[in-house]
Design an enzyme around this catalytic site. Structure first.
Site, PDB file in Angstrom:
ATOM      1  N   TYR A  52       0.840  -1.197   0.000  1.00  0.00           N
ATOM      2  CA  TYR A  52       0.000   0.000   0.000  1.00  0.00           C
ATOM      3  C   TYR A  52       0.878   1.252   0.000  1.00  0.00           C
ATOM      4  O   TYR A  52       1.754   1.421   0.847  1.00  0.00           O
ATOM      5  CB  TYR A  52      -0.914   0.023   1.219  1.00  0.00           C
ATOM      6  CG  TYR A  52      -1.993  -1.046   1.233  1.00  0.00           C
ATOM      7  CD1 TYR A  52      -2.315  -1.780   0.087  1.00  0.00           C
ATOM      8  CD2 TYR A  52      -2.695  -1.324   2.400  1.00  0.00           C
ATOM      9  CE1 TYR A  52      -3.295  -2.749   0.107  1.00  0.00           C
ATOM     10  CE2 TYR A  52      -3.695  -2.298   2.432  1.00  0.00           C
ATOM     11  CZ  TYR A  52      -3.984  -3.010   1.285  1.00  0.00           C
ATOM     12  OH  TYR A  52      -4.965  -3.973   1.312  1.00  0.00           O
ATOM     13  N   ALA A 223     -19.207  -2.178 -11.327  1.00  0.00           N
ATOM     14  CA  ALA A 223     -19.375  -1.204 -12.407  1.00  0.00           C
ATOM     15  C   ALA A 223     -18.452  -0.007 -12.211  1.00  0.00           C
ATOM     16  O   ALA A 223     -18.747   0.901 -11.447  1.00  0.00           O
ATOM     17  CB  ALA A 223     -20.835  -0.738 -12.453  1.00  0.00           C
ATOM     18  N   GLY A 224     -17.314  -0.010 -12.876  1.00  0.00           N
ATOM     19  CA  GLY A 224     -16.391   1.108 -12.810  1.00  0.00           C
ATOM     20  C   GLY A 224     -15.511   1.136 -11.585  1.00  0.00           C
ATOM     21  O   GLY A 224     -14.638   1.984 -11.463  1.00  0.00           O
ATOM     22  N   GLY A 225     -15.748   0.219 -10.651  1.00  0.00           N
ATOM     23  CA  GLY A 225     -14.890   0.126  -9.483  1.00  0.00           C
ATOM     24  C   GLY A 225     -15.161   1.146  -8.392  1.00  0.00           C
ATOM     25  O   GLY A 225     -14.460   1.173  -7.388  1.00  0.00           O
ATOM     26  N   VAL A 227     -17.951   3.255  -5.640  1.00  0.00           N
ATOM     27  CA  VAL A 227     -18.903   2.790  -4.637  1.00  0.00           C
ATOM     28  C   VAL A 227     -20.292   2.748  -5.263  1.00  0.00           C
ATOM     29  O   VAL A 227     -20.615   3.541  -6.151  1.00  0.00           O
ATOM     30  CB  VAL A 227     -18.894   3.694  -3.385  1.00  0.00           C
ATOM     31  CG1 VAL A 227     -17.522   3.698  -2.736  1.00  0.00           C
ATOM     32  CG2 VAL A 227     -19.331   5.105  -3.723  1.00  0.00           C
ATOM     33  N   PHE A 228     -21.116   1.824  -4.778  1.00  0.00           N
ATOM     34  CA  PHE A 228     -22.474   1.705  -5.312  1.00  0.00           C
ATOM     35  C   PHE A 228     -23.449   2.649  -4.616  1.00  0.00           C
ATOM     36  O   PHE A 228     -24.535   2.925  -5.130  1.00  0.00           O
ATOM     37  CB  PHE A 228     -22.975   0.261  -5.213  1.00  0.00           C
ATOM     38  CG  PHE A 228     -22.944  -0.323  -3.818  1.00  0.00           C
ATOM     39  CD1 PHE A 228     -23.909  -0.006  -2.882  1.00  0.00           C
ATOM     40  CD2 PHE A 228     -21.932  -1.194  -3.455  1.00  0.00           C
ATOM     41  CE1 PHE A 228     -23.870  -0.548  -1.607  1.00  0.00           C
ATOM     42  CE2 PHE A 228     -21.881  -1.744  -2.181  1.00  0.00           C
ATOM     43  CZ  PHE A 228     -22.855  -1.413  -1.242  1.00  0.00           C
TER      44      PHE A 228
END
Length: 308
Positions: A52, A223-225, A227-228
């Site tokens: 990281y 979808a696009g990585g 947050v939903f």
């Protein structure tokens, strides 16, 4: 904050874990505020990895900005991960030992509470992993061990040589990345993509062997990585349900998304990678909310998952 028994070891750990993969460019004050907010909310466990922020970059920033006084070290659990290198995986004895030494230096601590093998290495020599774990354990530099993104068979292969209990497995899981439960819910349904078994029963394996599942990507979508939460272009029904349940529980949609994870009886730990203090507070609130079965399944199907 709800606590869980980490891997059946008797070690109490907060159900919400603060992941620190995005703090490399944060100021000392921003890091202190983030970590302080988490601790005030009852978070006792902090998740790192050697990759990281580049080579130990985020660990270094944590150690610089938020060194833990020796008198308070036993109040928190520091976890790191090892094994991903530039273009390849490496679970050799030499790399594990070298990386842990660098993590300890960067974090400014004498020991890690948990060390995870970050990704399954197909060139793994279980005896080398065991030798590294034995040396780290006997020297007091690592107290407990686990894995991340491993299948039951890969875990059993390590357990053939490793003598310490493997207490945790960090796995991708959210309402919209729900394969961990979706396959089992639609088992034996021919022609349904959701029925494909990609993790070889890791959820049931973990419960049978008292291995704590730690969720990563806890609010991420395929979808696009991103947050939903709030993504009405891809998840309008899910966000309607999140908003309605947030209103019913007098909380935020973020908290309801965390509550969905916390509701599962596997007693998973929920790793959140946010750098926004208010979302840390929402996560802590969500972990304490117990959704009904009806509410849990409503969110599951609103995300597009099939319930036969």
């Amino acid at each position: 904050m709800t606590t869980i028994d980490l891997g059946g070891t008797g070690t109490a750990a907060s159900q919400v874990v603060l992941g620190l993969m995005r703090i490399k460019e944060k100021s000392d004050e921003e890091i202190r505020t983030l970590v302080g907010t988490a601790r005030d909310a009852g978070v006792t466990m902090f998740d790192h990895a050697d990759i990281y922020g580049g080579s130990h970059g985020c660990e270094q920033r944590y150690g610089e900005a938020q060194p833990v006084p020796e008198s308070e070290r036993d109040q928190i659990l520091l976890q790191s991960k090892v094994g991903i290198r530039s273009g390849f995986f490496d679970s050799s004895r030499e790399h594990i030992l070298s990386s842990v030494e660098q993590s300890l230096t960067a974090l400014r601590t004498d020991y890690l509470d948990v060390l995870l093998i970050h990704r399954p290495d197909t060139l793994v020599e279980p005896d080398e992993v065991a030798a590294a774990f034995d040396e780290l354990h006997s020297s007091g530099k690592v107290r407990t061990f686990g894995v991340s993104n491993h299948t039951p068979g890969q875990i059993e292969l390590l357990k053939k040589s490793v003598r310490q209990p493997l207490v945790a497995n960090q796995l991708q899981f959210s309402i919209t990345n729900a394969a961990l439960v979706a396959q089992g819910l639609a088992a034996n349904i021919m022609g349904l993509e959701q029925s494909a078994d990609r993790d070889l029963g890791i959820l049931d394996y973990s419960r049978l062997h008292d291995m704590t599942i730690q969720t990563w990507g806890s609010v991420q979508s395929p979808a696009g990585g991103g947050v939903f939460i709030g993504d009405r272009s891809n998840y309008p029904d899910l966000n309607d349900a999140l908003d309605e349940l947030a209103k019913a529980h007098n909380t935020s949609p973020d908290a309801i998304a965390i509550a969905w994870l916390a509701r599962h009886p596997a007693k998973m730990q929920i790793v959140i990678g946010t750098t926004t203090p208010s979302r840390v507070q929402d996560a802590a609130t969500g972990a304490a909310i117990r959704l009904t079965r009806e509410e849990w399944y409503r969110l599951y199907t609103a995300a597009g998952n099939t319930l036969p």
